[in-house]
Design a protein around this motif. Sequence first.
Motif, PDB file in Angstrom:
ATOM      1  N   GLU A   1       0.690  -1.376   0.092  1.00  0.00           N
ATOM      2  CA  GLU A   1      -0.025   0.302  -0.016  1.00  0.00           C
ATOM      3  C   GLU A   1       0.805   1.449  -0.033  1.00  0.00           C
ATOM      4  OE1 GLU A   1      -3.500  -0.072   2.601  1.00  0.00           O
ATOM      5  OE2 GLU A   1      -3.629  -2.345   2.265  1.00  0.00           O
TER       6      GLU A   1
ATOM      7  N   ASN B   1      -7.434  -2.909  -0.722  1.00  0.00           N
ATOM      8  CA  ASN B   1      -6.929  -1.837  -0.774  1.00  0.00           C
ATOM      9  C   ASN B   1      -5.722  -1.476  -1.824  1.00  0.00           C
ATOM     10  OD1 ASN B   1      -7.408   1.180  -0.263  1.00  0.00           O
ATOM     11  ND2 ASN B   1      -5.602   1.103   0.881  1.00  0.00           N
ATOM     12  N   SER B   2      -4.885  -2.831  -1.662  1.00  0.00           N
ATOM     13  CA  SER B   2      -3.746  -2.941  -2.586  1.00  0.00           C
ATOM     14  C   SER B   2      -3.865  -2.964  -3.998  1.00  0.00           C
ATOM     15  CB  SER B   2      -2.740  -3.893  -2.130  1.00  0.00           C
ATOM     16  OG  SER B   2      -2.271  -3.728  -0.807  1.00  0.00           O
TER      17      SER B   2
END
Length: 131
Positions: free
Chosen positions: A50, A84-85
């Motif tokens: 991230e 989220n990545s």
Amino acid sequence: REQARSDPEAMRHFVMLELVVAGRLMGEGKPEAALRPLELALRWSPDSSEVRLRLAIALRRAGQAARADAELERELGGRLASPNSHFLAGVALVEKGELRRGAEHLREAERSAPGRTQALKMLEEISSQSD
């Protein structure tokens, strides 16, 4: 900061603080200024997909496409673990102009965390661009 090196919890807090600062700067349209806190966060958390993907996005927006591409491809060569990545990879790829690859990551973000309105909005925009 020196204490954070030996305390994983303190290190996580330091990284999060740097990400908050970078996010604020990005929101203010200052990607060049966001590079420093992102690079610090990456130094403290070098294995964070991230952080590296946020850095790639900031680098591209700061006009440093070659560095952005290097950071992006480094992460895409590994396994992205979190929704989220995948979302950040999708954003970075779309901004690079790789709509198809970006859409794949945005779809994975949506599959992994249903209701991600940002991912859905970007997918709709990509779909309308390719019509």
